[in-house]
Design a protein around this motif. Structure first.
Motif: not given
Lengths: 361, 361
Positions: A249, A272-273, A276, A326-328, A331-332, A334-336, A338
């Protein structure tokens, strides 16, 4: 048909250079053609000189042991506390690479035989050539396993019989063809031998008499039992694979996949995100069809050639700290994605459109 | 001392309601006190009526099978393609929950016995009460295992002997105390029985004669072989644990740990993302000591009570898209820190300081 399991008594201590064939043939003059010899790997190792000197105790002993372990390790599979489950250079997955400090002087460690199949072949050949005995030989060791407490003996090496008995293609009495029934009979034979050998009582060889299928020339060896890590569903420990997921990740590569992403998978990732991300931040999946239908006209300038987009914006009013958050959150997401098997890329926004960002999926 | 493994011939087809004790005692009038009976779980299941009707073929069969599998599954451990490795309600980790379609009519599936230890105890009790035989009983089944090709038979249930033989505390001839040598002897006995039973030839019971330690009243059962998932280093498949790591990254909780982070771990995390963050973005670890010494004075307003900080800034000049990318890079770093076991939190920047962000670690 019946099997017998017989102990070979009186072998005594084995040291480097000992002639195992002579020791066994002398201790068991009752051996017969067709017998299967289950030989504890430790006496094979000792006869072959696979011993290293280490300090008897203290931190020096631990350091020396770690160094020996590193030399026997092809890769670390899992670790917790002082436990190291590793794959050896032979391909076996074992605690501490099978290095053993029992049944040996306190200043020595016993390593596994360098090539247990070769050891088994050599012993079988010596018994045949010098004692006119046609026996199968299994070199055995004790291993733990996932999910089940307790250890069992299994085969490290074999000669004179195949490691696996293959029932595939046989038809059961109900007319069903048998699948998935390649039995690791040499492991069962090794375990059967252990039942009579014990741990401390100097019975390093058991004989199994009456097993059909033994004593053919089969040089496949126990190597056939090693499953390639790429085919194994448990090639890494759970904690190690979890950490590898986190590392993946952290270094997620950019780039959408070659095919349109499964919309349900994208929706699952967004869900999923949802809990958070910053309150008010909403991600929306825009499918290829919607892009072509012009439904993304509210964000002019995004590449229409993308197979799909996820659009999002931080809640207004936007200040610089919100953009970082917002950028973070992107990325969350994008990870979800993945985790759902959906590759993605953070797209550079078109000039003048800054409060909105997009992922290509 | 020697062991014999004997087949029990002539048991024939077993159906629901059959009296296994009578079938076995009749087929093997030669049974003796102290024998260990290894009984294939399938005939126990059949006698107990653990069968379900399913269509003989087609997609309906697959759907029915999936439903049966779901009912037998406590949790999915790993899957790939059509393979499902699950933990059963008993705690066993097996492909397809041990559901079997071989040696049964094409329109039925055989489930594992509901409580194999209870099945073993009942059979042992029946043989003792009605046939005056004091035997141990093992209910066995065939399982795969990680890392090694081929299947072996192991114990699902046992009565009349302990599942494990414990050598801990014994002293070997060299004076070393034995560690880690709890042998799963019932699994070795189950495997030994398989050697004579075969797959298609209607030998569902093997007898092991001469094994010391059998036939004591020990009700621990094969349940003692089930390792708790929390103690298992392979409680999840590698792919599943990797995906769980990605999901954990997506939903990473905020909050630094209670203790100062290991500086080496923080440095490793920073190094891990150095190649993937925007060119020019640099992260710097500021330790607790440096915070107290006033070395972070260049960023006034950051909380000095943090146990440690990682400071970073996007390369100047900064435009809004750069801040979004910088946020994504901060999240990458948080994930890399998590992979090192270091929790972190994205700190809100002090008013007026926008081009710089900090993680508390």
């Amino acid at each position: 048909m019946r099997l017998e399991i017989l102990p070979v008594l009186g072998i005594g201590h084995v040291t480097e250079g000992d002639d195992l064939a002579a020791l066994i043939a002398t201790a068991a003059p009752w051996l017969r053609d067709g017998d299967v010899l289950v030989v504890t790997s430790k006496i094979v190792s000792k006869a072959e000189g696979r011993l290293v000197d280490v300090p008897a105790d203290g931190p020096d002993r631990l350091a020396a042991r770690d160094e020996v372990l590193a030399g026997e390790t092809a890769r670390v599979v899992a670790s917790r506390g002082a436990t190291r489950i590793v794959q050896t250079h032979h391909g076996f997955v074992m605690a501490s690479a099978g290095i053993d400090a029992s049944n040996v002087d306190k200043t020595r460690l016993v390593l596994l035989p360098e090539d247990p199949d070769a050891s088994a072949r050599a012993l079988r050949a010596a018994l045949r050539e010098r004692y006119d005995l046609d026996v199968a030989v299994i070199v055995s060791d004790t291993m733990g396993r996932p999910w089940r407490n307790g250890l069992t003996d299994v085969a490290l090496g074999v000669a004179g019989m195949p490691a696996i008995r293959d029932h595939r293609g046989e038809i059961d009495p109900y007319g069903n063809e048998l699948h998935l029934t390649q039995m690791a009979v040499v492991d069962e034979l090794a375990g059967a031998g252990e039942l009579i050998k014990g741990k401390c009582d100097q019975v390093p060889v058991a004989v199994i008499r009456g097993y059909l299928g033994a004593t053919r020339d089969d040089d496949t060896g126990a190597r056939a039992l090693v499953r390639d890590a790429s085919l194994d569903l448990f090639s890494l420990g759970t904690a190690e694979a979890h950490a590898a997921g986190l590392r993946a990740a952290a270094t997620l590569a950019d780039g959408p996949g070659p095919a349109p992403a499964d919309p349900a998978a994208v929706d699952r990732a967004i869900a999923a995100v949802a809990e958070v991300v910053a309150p008010g931040t909403v991600f929306t999946h825009v499918t290829d069809q919607e892009v072509r239908a012009g439904l993304v006209a509210t964000v002019p300038g995004w590449p229409a050639e993308a197979t799909g987009l996820v659009l999002g914006a931080p809640p207004a009013p936007v200040d610089p700290a919100d953009l970082v958050r917002f950028g973070a959150d992107l990325q969350r997401l994008r990870t979800a994605l993945a985790a759902e098997g959906v590759p993605s890329a953070l797209l550079s926004p078109p000039p003048g459109s800054t409060a909105c960002a997009a992922l290509a999926v």
